[in-house]
Scaffold this motif. Structure first.
Motif, PDB file in Angstrom:
ATOM      1  N   ARG B  62       5.449  -5.687   8.122  1.00  0.00           N
ATOM      2  CA  ARG B  62       6.389  -5.961   7.036  1.00  0.00           C
ATOM      3  C   ARG B  62       6.352  -4.768   6.078  1.00  0.00           C
ATOM      4  O   ARG B  62       5.356  -4.029   6.011  1.00  0.00           O
ATOM      5  CB  ARG B  62       6.042  -7.262   6.316  1.00  0.00           C
ATOM      6  N   TYR B  63       7.452  -4.568   5.385  1.00  0.00           N
ATOM      7  CA  TYR B  63       7.580  -3.349   4.591  1.00  0.00           C
ATOM      8  C   TYR B  63       7.914  -3.673   3.143  1.00  0.00           C
ATOM      9  O   TYR B  63       8.686  -4.586   2.858  1.00  0.00           O
ATOM     10  CB  TYR B  63       8.686  -2.445   5.147  1.00  0.00           C
ATOM     11  N   THR B  64       7.363  -2.873   2.275  1.00  0.00           N
ATOM     12  CA  THR B  64       7.804  -2.960   0.887  1.00  0.00           C
ATOM     13  C   THR B  64       9.076  -2.125   0.742  1.00  0.00           C
ATOM     14  O   THR B  64       9.483  -1.414   1.671  1.00  0.00           O
ATOM     15  CB  THR B  64       6.705  -2.459  -0.061  1.00  0.00           C
ATOM     16  N   ASP B  65       9.701  -2.215  -0.423  1.00  0.00           N
ATOM     17  CA  ASP B  65      10.984  -1.521  -0.633  1.00  0.00           C
ATOM     18  C   ASP B  65      10.751  -0.006  -0.712  1.00  0.00           C
ATOM     19  O   ASP B  65      10.044   0.463  -1.600  1.00  0.00           O
ATOM     20  CB  ASP B  65      11.612  -2.035  -1.929  1.00  0.00           C
ATOM     21  N   PRO B  66      11.319   0.792   0.188  1.00  0.00           N
ATOM     22  CA  PRO B  66      11.041   2.231   0.155  1.00  0.00           C
ATOM     23  C   PRO B  66      11.843   2.990  -0.910  1.00  0.00           C
ATOM     24  O   PRO B  66      11.448   4.082  -1.311  1.00  0.00           O
ATOM     25  CB  PRO B  66      11.466   2.693   1.549  1.00  0.00           C
ATOM     26  N   LEU B  67      12.938   2.388  -1.372  1.00  0.00           N
ATOM     27  CA  LEU B  67      13.834   3.162  -2.254  1.00  0.00           C
ATOM     28  C   LEU B  67      13.178   3.528  -3.583  1.00  0.00           C
ATOM     29  O   LEU B  67      13.199   4.696  -3.984  1.00  0.00           O
ATOM     30  CB  LEU B  67      15.140   2.391  -2.462  1.00  0.00           C
ATOM     31  N   PRO B  68      12.569   2.569  -4.281  1.00  0.00           N
ATOM     32  CA  PRO B  68      11.902   2.959  -5.538  1.00  0.00           C
ATOM     33  C   PRO B  68      10.826   4.001  -5.302  1.00  0.00           C
ATOM     34  O   PRO B  68      10.619   4.882  -6.136  1.00  0.00           O
ATOM     35  CB  PRO B  68      11.287   1.642  -6.031  1.00  0.00           C
ATOM     36  N   GLN B  69      10.175   3.921  -4.145  1.00  0.00           N
ATOM     37  CA  GLN B  69       9.137   4.915  -3.868  1.00  0.00           C
ATOM     38  C   GLN B  69       9.718   6.323  -3.760  1.00  0.00           C
ATOM     39  O   GLN B  69       9.157   7.290  -4.287  1.00  0.00           O
ATOM     40  CB  GLN B  69       8.411   4.557  -2.574  1.00  0.00           C
ATOM     41  N   ALA B  70      10.851   6.400  -3.078  1.00  0.00           N
ATOM     42  CA  ALA B  70      11.482   7.719  -2.958  1.00  0.00           C
ATOM     43  C   ALA B  70      11.872   8.239  -4.333  1.00  0.00           C
ATOM     44  O   ALA B  70      11.678   9.418  -4.665  1.00  0.00           O
ATOM     45  CB  ALA B  70      12.707   7.626  -2.058  1.00  0.00           C
ATOM     46  N   LEU B  71      12.410   7.335  -5.153  1.00  0.00           N
ATOM     47  CA  LEU B  71      12.802   7.750  -6.514  1.00  0.00           C
ATOM     48  C   LEU B  71      11.586   8.214  -7.300  1.00  0.00           C
ATOM     49  O   LEU B  71      11.614   9.259  -7.964  1.00  0.00           O
ATOM     50  CB  LEU B  71      13.470   6.581  -7.253  1.00  0.00           C
ATOM     51  N   VAL B  72      10.510   7.440  -7.222  1.00  0.00           N
ATOM     52  CA  VAL B  72       9.333   7.765  -8.020  1.00  0.00           C
ATOM     53  C   VAL B  72       8.699   9.067  -7.528  1.00  0.00           C
ATOM     54  O   VAL B  72       8.222   9.870  -8.329  1.00  0.00           O
ATOM     55  CB  VAL B  72       8.329   6.595  -8.000  1.00  0.00           C
ATOM     56  N   LEU B  73       8.746   9.285  -6.195  1.00  0.00           N
ATOM     57  CA  LEU B  73       8.135  10.514  -5.694  1.00  0.00           C
ATOM     58  C   LEU B  73       8.792  11.738  -6.322  1.00  0.00           C
ATOM     59  O   LEU B  73       8.130  12.647  -6.828  1.00  0.00           O
ATOM     60  CB  LEU B  73       8.264  10.560  -4.171  1.00  0.00           C
ATOM     61  N   THR B  74      10.116  11.738  -6.338  1.00  0.00           N
ATOM     62  CA  THR B  74      10.773  12.893  -6.960  1.00  0.00           C
ATOM     63  C   THR B  74      10.532  12.896  -8.463  1.00  0.00           C
ATOM     64  O   THR B  74      10.401  13.947  -9.067  1.00  0.00           O
ATOM     65  CB  THR B  74      12.279  12.886  -6.674  1.00  0.00           C
ATOM     66  N   ALA B  75      10.425  11.685  -9.048  1.00  0.00           N
ATOM     67  CA  ALA B  75      10.171  11.643 -10.492  1.00  0.00           C
ATOM     68  C   ALA B  75       8.820  12.265 -10.827  1.00  0.00           C
ATOM     69  O   ALA B  75       8.683  12.956 -11.836  1.00  0.00           O
ATOM     70  CB  ALA B  75      10.226  10.201 -10.989  1.00  0.00           C
ATOM     71  N   ILE B  76       7.844  12.016  -9.968  1.00  0.00           N
ATOM     72  CA  ILE B  76       6.522  12.602 -10.233  1.00  0.00           C
ATOM     73  C   ILE B  76       6.621  14.131 -10.208  1.00  0.00           C
ATOM     74  O   ILE B  76       6.112  14.827 -11.096  1.00  0.00           O
ATOM     75  CB  ILE B  76       5.494  12.120  -9.184  1.00  0.00           C
ATOM     76  N   VAL B  77       7.318  14.639  -9.178  1.00  0.00           N
ATOM     77  CA  VAL B  77       7.397  16.096  -9.045  1.00  0.00           C
ATOM     78  C   VAL B  77       8.196  16.705 -10.200  1.00  0.00           C
ATOM     79  O   VAL B  77       7.794  17.712 -10.786  1.00  0.00           O
ATOM     80  CB  VAL B  77       8.001  16.463  -7.680  1.00  0.00           C
ATOM     81  N   ILE B  78       9.306  16.055 -10.529  1.00  0.00           N
ATOM     82  CA  ILE B  78      10.099  16.567 -11.644  1.00  0.00           C
ATOM     83  C   ILE B  78       9.316  16.465 -12.950  1.00  0.00           C
ATOM     84  O   ILE B  78       9.376  17.345 -13.812  1.00  0.00           O
ATOM     85  CB  ILE B  78      11.431  15.797 -11.763  1.00  0.00           C
ATOM     86  N   GLY B  79       8.551  15.366 -13.077  1.00  0.00           N
ATOM     87  CA  GLY B  79       7.719  15.214 -14.269  1.00  0.00           C
ATOM     88  C   GLY B  79       6.717  16.354 -14.385  1.00  0.00           C
ATOM     89  O   GLY B  79       6.483  16.881 -15.481  1.00  0.00           O
ATOM     90  N   PHE B  80       6.182  16.744 -13.239  1.00  0.00           N
ATOM     91  CA  PHE B  80       5.278  17.896 -13.252  1.00  0.00           C
ATOM     92  C   PHE B  80       6.019  19.151 -13.724  1.00  0.00           C
ATOM     93  O   PHE B  80       5.518  19.912 -14.551  1.00  0.00           O
ATOM     94  CB  PHE B  80       4.695  18.100 -11.848  1.00  0.00           C
TER      95      PHE B  80
END
Lengths: 931, 108
Positions: B62-80
């Motif tokens: 079973r899978y959790t929602d991947p979309l927020p993860q993709a958003l957050v991943l780029t947010a982390i990098v942009i935040g950096f």
């Protein structure tokens, strides 16, 4: 092409044509004058084919949709009233072009002047040709703006600028009121098209919003037509060059207000409110301005006030609201435009030739300029209402209408008496104009020796005076068709029977005319006692009132701005957060949020431990923020807990990224802190800290509560597509990575572009910057002599190839397992940072590519080109393809075209980290040299 | 579990905003970092919290929602990226004004 298509063409060619004189000015003033005249003549030529139909009573309509949802259409209309105004605008415009050519100094190339003048003319044509009311308002505003530019034409003079600003404030403010009124009118009538609105008069007058709508529209009309108490901008506007006064402030722009009264007459008139507001304002303006005009010394001032007075008369006539008074009002618009334009031009000639227009100096000019004097005397006679001149005819119609007006049954003597008083005053100031200027002894101390003006400067005056005579003596033959058509469209009903004749017999109106003439001349003869009395009266200058109001408003505005915008980032941020809190609070109270629908998962001890650690980190960083080094350590704790949170809740990619970012960020913070003060001063006051704490707690509670509510709300993912298509469509089983590099690849391309900009910014901000770091730490201890401990550098060197191997691994497997370009890039960045820390910046930089900007470009290019490559195969941008290959040791990997894209991401991330690091390292080299 | 994450978001927001309201550049950067954590967690939580359900396609998982993860991943990098940029601006401001006040001057 249907002939109605000419209407938008007239307006469009005027607007485009206003550029012509400006462009031609480089070839000299002759060319720009010719250009201006050419534009006006071509507008006139476009108009002429339409004249016969309109004189036969037809209304020409044409429309193109513009913003139909808002009711704003490019709809044009030509009827009698519009035609009359077009002829005035273009006819007098042509004369003004000729006149201005001689009036303005030789040194002026006239490009700017004529361009402004044509812009005004274009807007004015737009006003009178609009079928759509909103379109009319748009053009109306352009007349205000172009009038501002023209009044301020002598822009180096303070007076001109102030007068222009005042005119803009008054007429622009009126324009806003008009817009509001027109919106109401359109709402009431159900359309902004004049044809509909004019037919809905009955419904409009009975609507509950009739009164506010009428008042707003009248505000627009009265400010534009300088009606009391908004009249004071017009005399000030005389700071404009005289051709402008002749054109805008007598013949055309100030007539826009009364034009509007005539235009909307069928829709708005016919109520008591209309009668009292319009005729009352007109009557007060008529007499008050005539009285002031009589006392003016300045020639143009006298003419300005007499213009206001005549505009008052026209307003009064529309207010009286009988069919014949409307005809008289339209007729007086024509007559006034003709004689007043010629008088202004004559005044301009006098000013031009004498160097002053003060009537206490300008006397006895008849001897010096007999022809001009004769022309001016005839025009002034028309202004006074002398028989055989055009002014007499419309004034006689006014007198006729004043006798036996239905509203004043019981006091039928009142209106005629009032009309006669106004007539007496008009004769008095006209006499003053004639006698003071052309007779009354000899000139006193004139700056120049007066003589006749150049031949062609006088020509426009001659033409206009001939028109005065023609209309005055042969009205039936010269003006009746145009007047009939114009009055017909102002009334929108069959015209009442009226006879344009010089002689109506020896009746009451004629007696009133005689009384006015005799009384006016007597008043002028006995002027000295009146002037003495007038000078003793306390004067309330509307000018001063306006100035004071204006200054107060400016002070108030400055106060508001300096309170909001005091240059303090803290203030902005605090107000921003307060605003967001207020919005959130409002939404919370007004909304109907139902909490906790879903069941929450039970917490375990690990979660509590994590929360406790996070609290220690966050609160520690906050409370000890003045010890900056300590605060960094606390912050890093928070970052680790956040990474663990991602691990716990099934987000391995995020955890990896967060960890790598955390390391790079902390190292950056430490490096930068080296050049900043190690401690923050204790400078915040108690109340300030309380305020900030309150804002912070409010925002934290708000976002926390929102998060809690959100997690409890019913949830349905929109990611089903990504989950089902990741393997078949994207060729990767790590859905997050497939989303990043494939499904939403374009977003990622944007993101790495932002990142690349950070790398470039490092260069822009820090290159060549020299910062001196302190020679010892904040406690006064000197730095360690041993910059790069041997132990560390020995340990780190073999780590580099290992770390690089790891990052390649992470990059390659990223499509299927946690990893990918972002993480791999950050891991490489960390590995390089470690080398830098262990062995110094020189060691690190020598082993790194030198052309980092090129590398950055390469990364971006790889990512962008991968997307573009799919074009070659006829697919949309960033379409991916994939297949399998087997690599020794790593095993079978799914090789997708997006891996090249991910490689681009990797390169950009690494290079950005490197560029920032290299710049900071360059700073530290100064430091090492210093030690 | 949700209450704990929400509390963490609230605390990080409060601490972040308090630090952002300080008058010196360095605490402001730290504050932004804390606020970024809070916002990233918030975005992440919008996909709900699921245990042992990483969005990696496997048989019968079973899978959790991947979309927020993709958003957050780029947010982390942009935040950096944003943090790095702000730090460099802070350095530049220090060099230009000789002071690390956010308004580029000592408050009078």
């Amino acid at each position: 092409m249907p002939e109605t298509a000419l209407l938008p063409l007239i307006v469009a060619s005027a607007f485009i044509g206003c550029l012509v004189p400006g462009l031609l000015a480089r070839f000299g003033r002759n060319m720009s004058a010719l250009g201006a005249a050419g534009v006006m003549a071509s507008c006139l030529a476009l108009l002429i084919p339409l004249i016969p139909a309109v004189l036969n009573g037809k209304t020409l309509l044409t429309a193109y949709t513009w913003l139909p949802d808002y009711g704003l259409n490019l709809a044009f209309r030509l009827d009698g009233l519009g035609l009359l105004f077009c002829l005035l605008i273009l006819g007098i415009g042509l004369l003004v072009v000729l006149y201005a050519y001689y009036y303005l100094p030789e040194s002026d190339r006239l490009g700017r002047f004529y361009s402004y003048l044509l812009l005004f003319m274009a807007a004015m044509l737009g006003v009178v040709l609009s079928e759509n009311l909103l379109l009319l308002v748009v053009f109306w505003e352009v007349t205000s703006i172009s009038s501002f530019l023209l009044i301020a034409y002598k822009r180096d003079q303070r007076d001109s600028r102030h007068a222009a600003r005042m005119a803009l404030a008054i007429t622009g403010g009126g324009g806003l009121a008009l817009l509001a009124g027109v919106l109401l009118l359109g709402y009431i009538a159900g359309s902004y098209e004049l044809s509909v609105v004019l037919a809905e008069g009955e419904r409009i007058r009975n609507h509950a919003l009739y009164a506010p709508m009428l008042i707003l529209i009248l505000l627009g009309a009265f400010t534009k037509s300088a009606q009391f108490p908004f009249h004071f901008w017009l005399p000030n506007a005389m700071a404009a060059p005289t051709p402008v006064s002749a054109y805008l402030h007598s013949a055309t722009m100030v007539k826009a207000g009364v034009f509007l009264l005539a235009r909307l007459h069928p829709a708005l008139a016919g109520s008591e409110l209309w009668f009292w507001l319009v005729s009352g304002t007109g009557a007060i303006t008529l007499v008050y301005a005539a009285y002031i005009a009589f006392h003016r010394y300045d020639l143009k001032g006298l003419l300005a006030y007499s213009t206001i007075s005549h505009l008052g008369l026209i307003t009064l006539l529309f207010g009286l609201d009988t069919p014949l008074s409307v005809v008289a009002g339209v007729f007086h618009i024509i007559n006034h435009a003709i004689f007043k334009a010629s008088l202004f031009m004559a005044a301009g000639i006098i000013d031009h030739e004498c160097g002053t227009r003060d009537m206490r100096q300008v006397n006895g000019l008849f001897k010096f300029m007999p022809i001009t004097a004769t022309l001016a005397i005839v025009a002034a006679g028309s202004m006074a209402g002398v028989p055989l001149l055009n002014g007499f005819l419309s004034k006689e119609m006014f007198f006729t209408e004043s006798v036996g007006h239905p509203v004043f049954e019981d006091m039928s003597w009142l209106l005629p008496l009032f009309a006669t008083v106004a007539g007496i005053l008009a004769v008095a100031y006209s006499s003053r104009f004639i006698h003071d200027v052309f007779f009354n002894g000899d000139p006193i101390d004139l700056p120049r020796h007066p003589h006749e003006p150049p031949r062609w400067m006088r020509a426009p005056v001659e033409i206009l005076v001939v028109l005065c005579l023609l209309v005055g003596m042969f009205p039936q033959w010269s003006i009746a068709p145009l007047l009939g058509a114009a009055a017909g469209s102002a009334l929108q009903t069959p015209l009442p029977a009226f006879e344009l004749a010089v002689w109506h017999g020896f009746n009451l109106p004629f007696i009133m005319s005689l009384v006015a003439l005799a009384g006016g001349i007597t008043l002028y003869a006995l002027r000295q006692p009146f002037f003495a009395l007038h000078n003793r009266l306390p004067s309330i200058h509307a000018n001063l009132v306006f100035k004071r109001l204006y200054e107060q408003l400016m002070i108030f505005a400055h106060r508001v701005v300096s309170w909001l915008d005091n240059g303090s980032l803290q203030r902005y941020l605090a107000s921003f957060i307060t605003f967001v809190l207020a919005l959130g609070g409002w939404a919370w109270y007004s909304g109907s949020a139902t909490l906790a629908v879903a069941t929450y998962q039970p917490a375990d001890s690990a979660a509590f431990a994590a929360l406790a650690t996070l609290m220690v980190g966050a609160l520690g960083a906050t409370l000890l923020h003045r010890q900056r080094f300590t605060a960094i350590i606390f912050t890093s704790v928070v970052g680790l807990v956040v990474a663990l949170t991602f691990v716990r809740f099934s987000a391995p990619d995020l955890a990896l990224t967060q960890l790598a970012v955390e390391v790079v960020t902390i190292v950056l913070l430490l490096l930068v802190l080296h050049y900043l003060p190690q401690h923050s001063p204790a400078e915040d006051s108690g109340p300030r800290l309380m305020r900030d704490a309150a804002l912070a707690v409010g925002a934290g509670a708000g976002l926390g509560a929102t998060a809690f509510a959100m997690m409890g709300a019913p949830f349905e993912t929109i990611s089903g597509f990504y989950l089902t298509q990741s393997v078949p469509g994207g060729g990767g089983s790590n859905v997050v990575n497939v989303i990043l590099v494939d499904f939403r690849g374009f977003d990622t391309l944007g993101e790495i572009t932002v990142l690349a900009m950070v790398g470039l910014a490092a260069h822009a901000l820090l290159d060549k910057l020299i910062l001196v770091a302190p020679r010892h730490d904040s406690d006064g201890r000197p730095w360690a002599k041993e910059l790069h401990p041997l132990f560390l550098s020995i340990l780190m060197r073999p780590l580099l190839p290992l770390a690089l191997a790891v990052s390649v691994f992470i990059l390659l497997r990223g499509h299927n397992m946690p990893g990918g370009g972002f993480v791999a890039g950050l891991v490489t960045g960390v590995a390089l940072i470690l080398q830098y820390l262990a062995s110094g910046i020189d060691f690190a930089l020598q082993r790194l590519p030198r052309h980092k900007a090129k590398l950055l470009a390469l990364g971006l290019l790889l990512a962008a080109a991968t997307g573009a490559a799919s074009w070659l195969f006829g697919h949309p941008y960033l379409t991916s393809t994939h297949g399998h290959i087997a690599l020794p040791l790593i095993g079978e990997i799914e090789l997708a075209s997006v891996m090249v894209f991910d490689l681009g991401v990797y390169i950009v991330v690494v290079t950005t980290v490197l560029m920032v690091l290299a710049q900071l390292g360059r700073l530290s080299r100064h430091h090492e040299e210093a030690i | 579990m949700e209450a704990i994450v929400a509390t963490a978001i609230g605390i990080l927001t409060a601490c972040g905003i308090f630090l952002m309201l300080r008058a010196r550049t360095f605490p402001v950067v730290l504050g932004l970092t804390l606020l970024s954590y809070a916002v990233n967690l918030f975005l992440f939580a919008s996909g709900r919290l699921m245990l042992d359900a990483p969005p990696l396609i496997r048989a019968g998982a079973r899978y959790t929602d991947p979309l927020p993860q993709a958003l957050v991943l780029t947010a982390i990098v942009i935040g950096f990226g944003m943090t790095a940029y702000l730090l460099m601006v802070a350095l530049r401001a220090m060099a230009e004004t000789g002071d690390d006040h956010v308004d580029g001057r000592e408050k009078s």
